[in-house]
Enzyme design. Structure first.
Site, short mmCIF file in Angstrom:
data_model
loop_
_atom_site.label_atom_id
_atom_site.label_comp_id
_atom_site.label_asym_id
_atom_site.label_seq_id
_atom_site.Cartn_x
_atom_site.Cartn_y
_atom_site.Cartn_z
N ARG A 254 -7.16 -8.10 -7.48
CA ARG A 254 -7.86 -9.38 -7.44
C ARG A 254 -9.36 -9.13 -7.52
O ARG A 254 -9.81 -7.97 -7.54
CB ARG A 254 -7.56 -10.11 -6.13
N GLU B 101 -1.00 6.21 8.24
CA GLU B 101 -1.59 7.24 7.40
C GLU B 101 -2.64 8.00 8.20
O GLU B 101 -3.13 7.52 9.23
CB GLU B 101 -2.24 6.62 6.15
N HIS C 224 -12.97 -3.00 10.58
CA HIS C 224 -12.45 -2.58 9.28
C HIS C 224 -12.69 -3.63 8.20
O HIS C 224 -12.05 -3.60 7.15
CB HIS C 224 -10.96 -2.24 9.37
N LYS D 62 0.82 -1.21 0.00
CA LYS D 62 0.00 0.00 0.00
C LYS D 62 0.86 1.26 0.00
O LYS D 62 0.46 2.30 -0.52
CB LYS D 62 -0.94 -0.03 1.20
#
Length: 635
Positions: free
Chosen positions: A276, A185, A220, A116
């Site tokens: 994917r 982040e 999440h 990421k």
């Protein structure tokens, strides 16, 4: 041309891919761990290969064993599904090097987007330097660089919690993905999770197949997804499509993929690209009239896409049924799935059939239920109604939560965001059991017994009594056998059979379908446990006992923790790992740890004694369910 395909996965997604393969006339090959020897995906495939030499939790991460199985079984191609090795570039290369067709993007594209942090750099976004996070940066999100599904993810609101969050995220990411890299982040409060499905061929065409909203999440992980994402402006939708196509072209993408964003107001923040097929792909299929797995196979065979994608029609919503207890901190559940059935008119994707066991090694998702209708309101009503009428006999599930979520005014008005369950979980999980369910269960049981032994007596007798546990409380009901049949106070018994009870309450007739499996009884959608007439006094635990809320493995014990040590209420004592997630077990009260009978690496079952904390006098009562105090945000 592909004639034989191996799915390097298990459960629902393997079964779903096999369904398309059968439609296309492609022979199917399954792989399975020892724990999955009798799993549905292994039974429905034309050929099944046991992957020997790995523990069940690691089996589907063994690319070497899977490639060996594909070659031995005569496969032409390998489809990775989602999760496990689906975004592993080395596995993709190994498949290609073995002379097999890889149903996915080029390894280089996977590699570019697998991390990421690298993906953000490709999009011109820099992650925070985790060594120099300051108060002004808070709140922040710690995320696994590889993988997804909420594993290896923590929200941090205090600097003092950052180190622990990094450590926990690394451990969870390493266990789930074999890669413990994490990054930090900014955490956007009140954002919506919106994504774009892309499909690209080898001839330069890239489709952006609309948007999906996946804002309703627990830990999440997505729970309810829909297409198209409601309430987006045309300008923002166009921007999301443009960014998604740009991401795909930046890495010469081929096949199906998803570009994810966090949307706050009219601003879109790039999150990541999943190289994917997504779990929620059926809602896009429903809206666009496509079979994305079939499209993946055609693209892998070199066929070009049309210049423009098909036109979207209507609205689709998907709900994920999990074997878990949302009221007990989403604790995963195990046991026998006696019955799973949904009404006609909705799509059911599952990897289970009646009688299958829900084990401890893999994700607790039982099924996905998908509804498609001309409008969003109609799709919501169709899905919530189907879930409400679904037959689910087995471990506890999130079905009631899904129904209530779909009918919540914040969802029906499309005002939800990723904090939905933070605000509403308590209200959505407040038990609302049917007060007549215990009576219906008792009458059905009485009819079963009288059909065998008879029940009416010439002389009046005391009422018969039955005791049931329902929603954490004990209920005692009474009834009588009379010349006219079964009688109960306050209601009229219209019909009573072992499977169906009809009661008239205040002039209204109500039907109760009854099913029983040992001491477990299901009355319509209400689960009950039949209690013995004379409880076993030896089955009690001492006050302050912490019992395992789920089967799992003790992966960590708090440093320096020994019997006789003082503990504070809420203090972490140990951690259980179940289904790739770590669950923190905390002290139920301030007091003394008098017993710690478990050790690192020990496997435990539901109800295993983990610890005993004797409360300090005057420091407050024990909390209810002390063993389930893990915060989904923190652990």
């Amino acid at each position: 041309m592909i004639t034989s395909l191996l799915v390097a996965n298990r459960g629902e997604i393997a079964c779903r891919i096999f369904r398309t393969c059968r439609d296309l006339g492609i022979r199917t090959i399954a792989v399975h761990s020892d724990a999955d020897e009798n799993a549905l995906h292994a039974r429905v495939a034309d050929t099944a290969v046991r992957l020997q030499g790995a523990a069940p939790a690691e089996t589907y991460l063994r690319g070497d064993l899977i490639v060996k199985a594909a070659v031995a079984a005569g496969a032409d191609a390998v489809h990775p599904g989602y999760g496990f090795l689906s975004e592993n570039a080395d596995f993709a290369r190994a498949v290609i090097d073995a002379g097999l067709v890889w149903i996915g993007p080029p390894p280089e594209a996977i590699e570019a987007m697998a991390s990421k942090t690298r993906a953000k750099q490709l999009m011109g976004i820099e992650a925070l330097d985790r060594e120099h996070v300051t108060e002004s940066d808070l709140p922040v999100l710690v995320k696994a660089a590889a993988g997804g599904g909420g594993r290896g993810m923590r929200i941090v609101r205090r600097l003092d919690d950052l180190d622990a969050a990094l450590e926990g995220a690394r451990a969870e990411a390493a266990s789930a993905f074999g890669d413990g890299e994490v990054f930090v982040e900014p955490y956007v409060e009140g954002g919506r999770h919106v994504e774009v499905q892309i499909l690209a061929d080898t001839h330069g065409t890239v489709w952006a197949l609309g948007t999906r909203d996946c804002s309703l999440q627990r830990r999440h992980q997505k729970v309810i997804e829909e297409a198209p994402a409601p309430g987006l402006s045309e300008q923002l939708t166009d921007e999301l499509h443009t960014l998604a196509v740009r991401a795909a072209r930046a890495v010469s993408y081929v096949g199906a993929g998803t570009v994810e964003f966090l949307v706050a107001g009219d601003r879109a923040h790039f999150l990541e690209m999943n190289t994917r097929l997504q779990v929620e792909h059926p809602v896009t299929e429903a809206v666009f009239g496509l079979d994305l797995v079939a499209e993946q196979i055609r693209v892998a065979e070199g066929h070009p896409l049309e210049n423009d994608p098909p036109r979207a029609r209507g609205h689709a919503i998907e709900a994920r049924l999990y074997a878990e207890d949302p009221a007990a901190d989403w604790a995963p559940q195990t046991g026998t799935l006696h019955r799973l059935a949904v009404p006609d008119g909705v799509r059911l994707d599952t990897g289970y059939v009646d009688g299958d066991d829900i084990g401890v090694h893999y994700d607790p998702m039982l099924a996905k239920v998908i509804a498609h209708a001309p409008t969003r309101a109609e799709a919501v009503r169709r899905l919530s109604g189907a879930l409400e009428r679904a037959t689910l006999h087995g471990p506890a599930t999130n079905r009631d939560l899904l129904v209530r979520s779909l009918r919540h005014k914040e969802f029906t008005s499309a005002g939800m965001d990723t904090g939905f369950y933070d605000r509403h979980l308590d209200d959505l999980t407040t038990p609302a059991p049917d007060p007549y369910a215990p009576l219906a269960a008792a009458l059905a049981d009485a009819r079963t017994r009288t059909s065998r032994f008879g029940g009416f007596r010439n002389l009046p007798s005391q009422p018969q009594t039955k005791r049931y546990a329902m929603a954490g409380e004990e209920h005692e009901v009474r009834y009588r056998h009379t010349r006219a049949g079964l009688e109960a106070d306050g209601v009229r018994v219209v019909t009573a059979t072992p499977d169906l009870v009809v009661l008239e309450v205040d002039g209204v007739q109500r039907k109760f379908e009854v099913a029983r499996y040992g001491d477990r009884v299901y009355v319509n959608t209400t689960p009950l446990t039949a209690l013995p007439r004379f409880p076993d006094p030896t089955a009690q635990h001492a006050p302050g006992s912490l019992l395992a809320p789920m089967p799992g493995t003790v992966v960590k014990i708090a440093e320096g923790l020994t019997e006789g040590a003082p503990v504070e209420a809420g203090q972490p004592l140990l951690w259980l790992e179940a289904m790739k997630m770590q669950h923190r077990i905390t002290a139920p009260a301030t007091g003394t740890l008098t017993d710690l009978p478990v050790a690192m690496g020990q496997q435990v079952t539901v109800g295993t004694l983990l610890a005993v904390v004797v409360p300090t006098q005057g420091r407050g009562e024990l909390r209810d369910q002390p063993q389930t105090t893990r915060s989904p945000k923190e652990s």
